[in-house]
Design an enzyme around this catalytic site. Structure first.
Site, PDB file in Angstrom:
ATOM      1  N   GLU A   1       1.367  -1.277   0.082  1.00 23.23           N
ATOM      2  CA  GLU A   1      -0.032   0.312   0.028  1.00 23.23           C
ATOM      3  C   GLU A   1       1.241   1.269  -0.060  1.00 23.23           C
ATOM      4  O   GLU A   1       0.752   2.491  -1.228  1.00 23.23           O
ATOM      5  CB  GLU A   1      -0.956   0.361   0.984  1.00 23.23           C
ATOM      6  CG  GLU A   1      -1.823   1.472   1.707  1.00 23.23           C
ATOM      7  CD  GLU A   1      -3.018   1.013   0.458  1.00 23.23           C
ATOM      8  OE1 GLU A   1      -2.641   2.291  -0.771  1.00 23.23           O
ATOM      9  OE2 GLU A   1      -3.318   0.814  -0.382  1.00 23.23           O
TER      10      GLU A   1
ATOM     11  N   ASP B   1       1.513   3.873  -2.938  1.00 26.00           N
ATOM     12  CA  ASP B   1       0.844   5.480  -2.313  1.00 26.00           C
ATOM     13  C   ASP B   1       1.725   6.675  -3.126  1.00 26.00           C
ATOM     14  O   ASP B   1       1.765   7.419  -3.482  1.00 26.00           O
ATOM     15  CB  ASP B   1       0.271   5.706  -0.878  1.00 26.00           C
ATOM     16  CG  ASP B   1      -1.212   5.227  -0.513  1.00 26.00           C
ATOM     17  OD1 ASP B   1      -1.798   4.526  -2.324  1.00 26.00           O
ATOM     18  OD2 ASP B   1      -1.555   4.083  -0.049  1.00 26.00           O
TER      19      ASP B   1
ATOM     20  N   SER C   1      -7.546   2.412  -3.635  1.00 25.58           N
ATOM     21  CA  SER C   1      -6.476   3.585  -2.734  1.00 25.58           C
ATOM     22  C   SER C   1      -5.261   3.666  -3.564  1.00 25.58           C
ATOM     23  O   SER C   1      -4.407   4.198  -3.586  1.00 25.58           O
ATOM     24  CB  SER C   1      -5.537   1.786  -2.011  1.00 25.58           C
ATOM     25  OG  SER C   1      -5.996   0.678  -2.652  1.00 25.58           O
TER      26      SER C   1
END
Length: 680
Positions: A333, A337, A595
């Site tokens: 993740e 990002d 996300s």
């Protein structure tokens, strides 16, 4: 003076005839069962065990928050962009002195002497160490230990109450009913189908699973002419970009490279101007953190100028960059990002807010503490159950960003309405100060984390449930929820209307809140009701919700979702969330999810701020009133294909106008930038 105690003695034997009045106790919050994955321990708590009890005092003027935020966010307001200073925010919303005084007197009357109390700088929290026995007597409750399926535990109760005369001074007390239970979404990653690399099937459990606290989940103006709001784009056309990078751009349906995304949304040729005050922050929570070698592996392929460049990192409440354990559960993740954000806005800087230690983890309120010290208590986090508390928390230690994106979320039902409203209000205060708050809307359509949904007629949820399970904070009306799209099968970024709601591996989180009413700022409380009509201020989402139901009333009753037509809908808008290349533990992979779309949108808003700051205008701050206005309709490509199935059903359909799948659609940055540049 001596007659008073003497009278008390004389009448003491007549206690039945002259009882001492006891204030009526009223329940503050209650729940019938713990959230999914939490089980009550059969072992009793030690009555002399101690913990920190936090009492959230009711703040003044919160009934004016929507209206005041709308003043600085409504594109037709004379005060647009005139954001508040932190001091003004604190002074305006600080609780009345009587609130803290009455609560402290109540505590003293129950044997908790005043020397044990601490009060936050803005008087919003009263906190003290108490024994289990003291807390149970004070709150007329019973505490138990609850154990999560992953092994961690907390203390909580089923309900609690306070005297009637104290209730008006209190928003919430913790630890009581609030559980920290967000989870990492699973099965959204596949090995990269990139030319030159081997392909493989979807991975249901990518590399090593962990207990990561993640759910990856964001009145018309005068028409703007180019001369009125000329965005600083280069003279190079998209066609020129296509010629120079044809192979990459023709393959965007298989790999969403940074150039693909910039070209799809029209800003590949934007010339960044640069301003040190334009801060874009990504929030990451333990155990997720980036791996430097993975970043460079990505940049070597897609952004060579960024090799060796790192985000400016702020470690919050024990946060650290993990370079020991490397897998998707630890790094996927965060790697995603960070590379999205940096690739979109380079050479502008990206800030990384790394929250939480290995021992205690971290949460949104720990993040809020660090951004705004006035939100803290002196000796810990805001909620010792929901928000891990630290002996020396980071309070006001990081700069307030212009944009912040988070790919983490809760099920709305994991928390209590009081908790969510209080946190949502803090997002509203950040909006007042000029910060845009973006949250991923979720990856399971109308379902919650892991695809869990409510069992009909109960407050419990599981993978077998059928009642929709909305995501928080996307349902907060002061945050912007971001859904996900993808290119249509076999299509390219150059096709007319090239996108549809995402359908591969995930579905775009969306639906209607069970907590927050439809944002309606048409009757601001700072004006007398007798002088206010529906034209006092434009409405934010109310017209969109009304239009959706008028043309697309879903075929579900209240047993399936909140069909009152009076609650907040999400997401607000969407962006591509499919086929993102990422490097994890040295291996190439593709990632799917909201996300990805949320940090992408954060980059777009940061570039819009770049253009506004260059002409001495403010950051855009809270964007929802503007993007829902009639003038901003041309800035979005309406997504009318696809749906967001979940909860063992079909979910909602994408349709003309706003819908609870992709919101307003996907942005076209040049038009969006021009419209924001035209504002004061």
């Amino acid at each position: 003076m001596l007659l008073i105690p003497l009278a008390g003695v004389l009448f003491a034997t007549s206690a039945v005839a002259f009882p001492i009045a006891t204030p009526k106790a009223v329940i503050v919050e209650s729940r019938t069962s713990p959230p999914l994955a939490w089980t009550r321990s059969e072992l009793p708590l030690d009555p002399q065990a101690t913990f920190q009890l936090s009492i959230g005092l009711a703040q003044q003027n919160l009934h004016m928050l929507e209206a005041e935020l709308h003043k600085v966010s409504d594109p037709n307001s004379a005060s647009y962009g005139r954001h508040w200073s932190p001091k003004k925010v604190v002074d305006f919303f600080a609780p009345h002195e009587a609130a803290s005084n009455d609560v402290e007197n109540w505590l003293v009357s129950n044997g908790i002497r005043i020397s044990r109390h601490t009060i936050s700088p803005n008087r919003a929290w009263v906190k003290m160490n108490v024994t289990v026995l003291e807390a149970e007597r004070l709150l007329n409750t019973h505490y138990s230990e609850f154990v999560h399926d992953k092994g961690h535990s907390t203390i909580a109760c089923d309900s609690y109450s306070v005297p009637e005369n104290i209730r008006e001074h209190i928003d919430m007390i913790s630890p009581t009913l609030h559980f920290d239970a967000p989870e990492r979404t699973e099965g959204h990653m596949k090995r990269a189908s990139i030319p030159g690399l081997s392909t493989s099937d979807t991975l249901e459990d990518i590399l090593e699973d962990t207990t990561a606290p993640v759910d990856r989940l964001a009145a018309a103006l005068v028409p703007v002419t180019p001369s009125e709001a000329a965005a600083p784009f280069s003279e190079a056309s998209p066609a020129a970009s296509r010629t120079n990078n044809s192979a990459e751009l023709e393959n965007c349906g298989q790999v969403s490279t940074p150039l693909c995304l910039k070209t799809l949304y029209g800003y590949a040729d934007y010339q960044i101007i640069g301003n040190e005050s334009n801060a874009y922050a990504i929030a990451e929570f333990f155990p997720q953190s980036y791996v430097a070698s993975d970043l460079d592996g990505f940049f070597a392929e897609y952004n060579p100028a960024l090799i060796g460049v790192r985000p400016t990192t702020f470690l919050i409440d024990g946060g650290f960059i993990n370079d020991t354990f490397q897998s998707f559960g630890f790094n996927g993740e965060s790697n995603l990002d960070v590379v999205i954000a940096m690739s979109q806005i380079y050479p502008l800087n990206v800030s990384l807010y790394q929250v939480g230690s290995a021992e205690k983890g971290g949460d949104f309120n720990n993040l809020l503490d660090a951004i705004d010290g006035e939100y803290c208590t002196y000796e810990g986090g805001d909620d010792p159950v929901q928000d891990p508390s630290y002996d020396h928390p980071d309070c006001g230690t990081v700069p307030r960003p212009s944009v912040i994106s988070s790919s983490y979320a809760f099920n709305e039902g994991d928390l209590t309405p009081a908790y969510e409203q209080r946190q949502c209000n803090e997002f509203g205060k950040l909006g007042l100060m000029g910060t845009t708050i973006l949250y991923s809307s979720g990856d399971f359509g109308v379902g919650g984390a892991g695809g869990t949904c409510y069992t009909e007629g109960t407050t419990e949820y599981s993978s077998y449930g059928t009642k929709f399970n909305p995501s928080f904070p996307s349902t907060c009306p002061f945050a912007t929820g971001i859904g996900a799209t993808q290119l249509k099968p076999g299509g390219t970024i150059y096709d007319p209307n090239p996108e549809k709601a995402i359908y591969e591996y995930i579905t775009s989180g969306g639906g209607f809140s069970n907590v927050f009413p439809t944002p309606d700022m048409s009757r601001p409380v700072y004006l007398p009701e007798t002088t206010c009509t529906d034209k006092c201020l434009p409405q934010y989402q109310k017209a969109a919700i009304k239009g959706y139901y008028a043309n697309n009333n879903p075929p579900y009753d209240s047993s399936i979702y909140n069909n009152s037509q009076q609650t907040r809908g999400f997401p607000d808008f969407s962006a591509n969330g499919a086929f993102y290349p990422v490097v994890v533990n040295g291996s190439d992979a593709l990632l799917f999810g909201t996300s990805a779309s949320s940090p992408l949108v954060g980059g777009m808003i940061t570039l819009i701020n770049d253009a506004r700051l260059a002409v001495n205008k403010s950051t855009v701050g809270f964007i929802n009133p503007a993007i829902y206005s009639e003038a901003f309709v041309p800035a979005f490509n309406d997504i009318t294909e696809g749906s967001n199935p979940g909860c063992n059903g079909d979910g909602f359909n994408s349709t003309i106008g706003w819908d609870p799948v992709t919101g307003l659609g996907t942005p076209y940055v040049p038009k969006l930038m021009a419209l924001f540049l035209a504002l004061p």
